[in-house]
Design a protein around this motif. Structure first.
Motif, mmCIF file in Angstrom:
data_model
loop_
_atom_site.group_PDB
_atom_site.id
_atom_site.type_symbol
_atom_site.label_atom_id
_atom_site.label_comp_id
_atom_site.label_asym_id
_atom_site.label_seq_id
_atom_site.Cartn_x
_atom_site.Cartn_y
_atom_site.Cartn_z
ATOM 1 N N VAL A 1 0.837 -1.198 0.000
ATOM 2 C CA VAL A 1 0.000 0.000 0.000
ATOM 3 C C VAL A 1 0.876 1.255 0.000
ATOM 4 O O VAL A 1 0.575 2.233 -0.688
ATOM 5 C CB VAL A 1 -0.987 -0.011 1.191
ATOM 6 C CG1 VAL A 1 -1.675 1.337 1.360
ATOM 7 C CG2 VAL A 1 -2.010 -1.124 1.000
ATOM 8 N N ARG B 1 0.770 4.205 -2.608
ATOM 9 C CA ARG B 1 0.555 5.569 -2.140
ATOM 10 C C ARG B 1 1.528 6.525 -2.844
ATOM 11 O O ARG B 1 1.180 7.660 -3.149
ATOM 12 C CB ARG B 1 0.729 5.636 -0.621
ATOM 13 C CG ARG B 1 0.258 6.948 -0.022
ATOM 14 C CD ARG B 1 0.170 6.906 1.499
ATOM 15 N NE ARG B 1 -1.085 6.277 1.891
ATOM 16 C CZ ARG B 1 -1.202 5.159 2.595
ATOM 17 N NH1 ARG B 1 -0.135 4.538 3.035
ATOM 18 N NH2 ARG B 1 -2.380 4.666 2.890
ATOM 19 N N ASP C 1 -4.344 8.143 -5.400
ATOM 20 C CA ASP C 1 -5.804 8.188 -5.462
ATOM 21 C C ASP C 1 -6.458 6.802 -5.406
ATOM 22 O O ASP C 1 -7.665 6.701 -5.202
ATOM 23 C CB ASP C 1 -6.267 8.931 -6.723
ATOM 24 C CG ASP C 1 -5.740 8.300 -8.001
ATOM 25 O OD1 ASP C 1 -4.522 8.079 -8.091
ATOM 26 O OD2 ASP C 1 -6.548 8.013 -8.905
ATOM 27 N N VAL D 1 -5.465 4.411 -3.221
ATOM 28 C CA VAL D 1 -5.242 3.865 -1.883
ATOM 29 C C VAL D 1 -6.386 4.265 -0.958
ATOM 30 O O VAL D 1 -6.819 5.401 -0.938
ATOM 31 C CB VAL D 1 -3.898 4.360 -1.305
ATOM 32 C CG1 VAL D 1 -3.722 3.894 0.128
ATOM 33 C CG2 VAL D 1 -2.749 3.883 -2.178
ATOM 34 N N GLY D 2 -6.878 3.286 -0.211
ATOM 35 C CA GLY D 2 -7.930 3.538 0.762
ATOM 36 C C GLY D 2 -8.220 2.259 1.527
ATOM 37 O O GLY D 2 -7.623 1.208 1.269
ATOM 38 N N PRO D 3 -9.140 2.341 2.462
ATOM 39 C CA PRO D 3 -9.466 1.166 3.271
ATOM 40 C C PRO D 3 -9.922 -0.037 2.441
ATOM 41 O O PRO D 3 -9.608 -1.180 2.773
ATOM 42 C CB PRO D 3 -10.590 1.645 4.188
ATOM 43 C CG PRO D 3 -10.433 3.126 4.236
ATOM 44 C CD PRO D 3 -9.867 3.527 2.908
ATOM 45 N N SER D 4 -10.639 0.207 1.346
ATOM 46 C CA SER D 4 -11.112 -0.927 0.546
ATOM 47 C C SER D 4 -9.942 -1.655 -0.114
ATOM 48 O O SER D 4 -9.954 -2.889 -0.218
ATOM 49 C CB SER D 4 -12.135 -0.489 -0.503
ATOM 50 O OG SER D 4 -11.580 0.473 -1.367
ATOM 51 N N GLU E 1 -6.850 -1.827 1.128
ATOM 52 C CA GLU E 1 -6.156 -2.537 2.203
ATOM 53 C C GLU E 1 -6.925 -3.787 2.630
ATOM 54 O O GLU E 1 -6.334 -4.853 2.801
ATOM 55 C CB GLU E 1 -5.939 -1.616 3.400
ATOM 56 C CG GLU E 1 -4.916 -0.532 3.114
ATOM 57 C CD GLU E 1 -4.520 0.231 4.359
ATOM 58 O OE1 GLU E 1 -4.252 -0.415 5.397
ATOM 59 O OE2 GLU E 1 -4.473 1.467 4.292
#
Length: 169
Positions: free
Chosen positions: A10, A14, A19, A21-24, A26
């Motif tokens: 991640v 990043r 744009d 990268v996010g919780p979904s 991860e």
């Protein structure tokens, strides 16, 4: 907190495409990695008994059905997300190995049933115990409360995504 391998991946994304990268991302990567570890444990145990993971899935579905340990091929295929061709190949191998029997329905000759043989029941129980033990070994270093919490949270996610048990629909 220590970092896992997904943190490293991640972090690279990043830097390259922030744009995306996010919780979904991860969660998806962690679930995928965990699924791979679990699949590896299943493959190891099934191979030790001369079975494929698909054969294990069929045997365990039939055993889980309870006496007389029988289901229709279409029920097996739907429950295991296999094509009709895929389930036919698996059933042929299991029948050749003496683990299942196929029989026409006494009331409707158009309906076929797949039933565990006596040997199939014993094999299904042995492989389910082996796979369950392998999963327990995989999670042994993790506190039981954390495993239970993760299972509960994943259930919530799946329900939110519409993966609801048939009896609850």
């Amino acid at each position: 907190m220590p970092r896992d391998q997904i943190d490293a991946v991640v972090g690279e994304w990043r830097e390259q495409l922030p744009d995306v990268v996010g919780p979904s991302m991860e969660l998806g990567k962690r679930v995928h990695r965990l699924a791979g570890r679990l699949q590896e444990a299943v493959r190891d145990e099934t191979a030790a008994l001369g079975l494929t993971p698909a054969e294990f899935d069929v045997l365990s579905a039939l055993r889980r059905a309870g006496p007389p340990y029988a289901l229709k091929p279409s029920e097996l295929a739907a429950g295991l997300l296999l094509t009709s061709g895929g389930i036919s190949n698996v059933l042929r191998r299991l029948q050749q190995g003496g683990l299942i029997e196929r029989a026409a329905d006494a009331a409707d000759a158009r309906v076929a049933w797949v039933r565990l043989s006596e040997r199939g029941v014993a094999t299904a129980e042995r492989i389910v115990r082996a796979v369950t033990a392998a999963q327990a070994r995989l999670f042994a270093p993790v506190p039981e409360a954390l495993v239970a919490e993760a299972a509960d949270r994943l259930r919530e996610l799946l329900i939110a995504l519409g993966d609801i048990a048939k009896e609850e629909e």
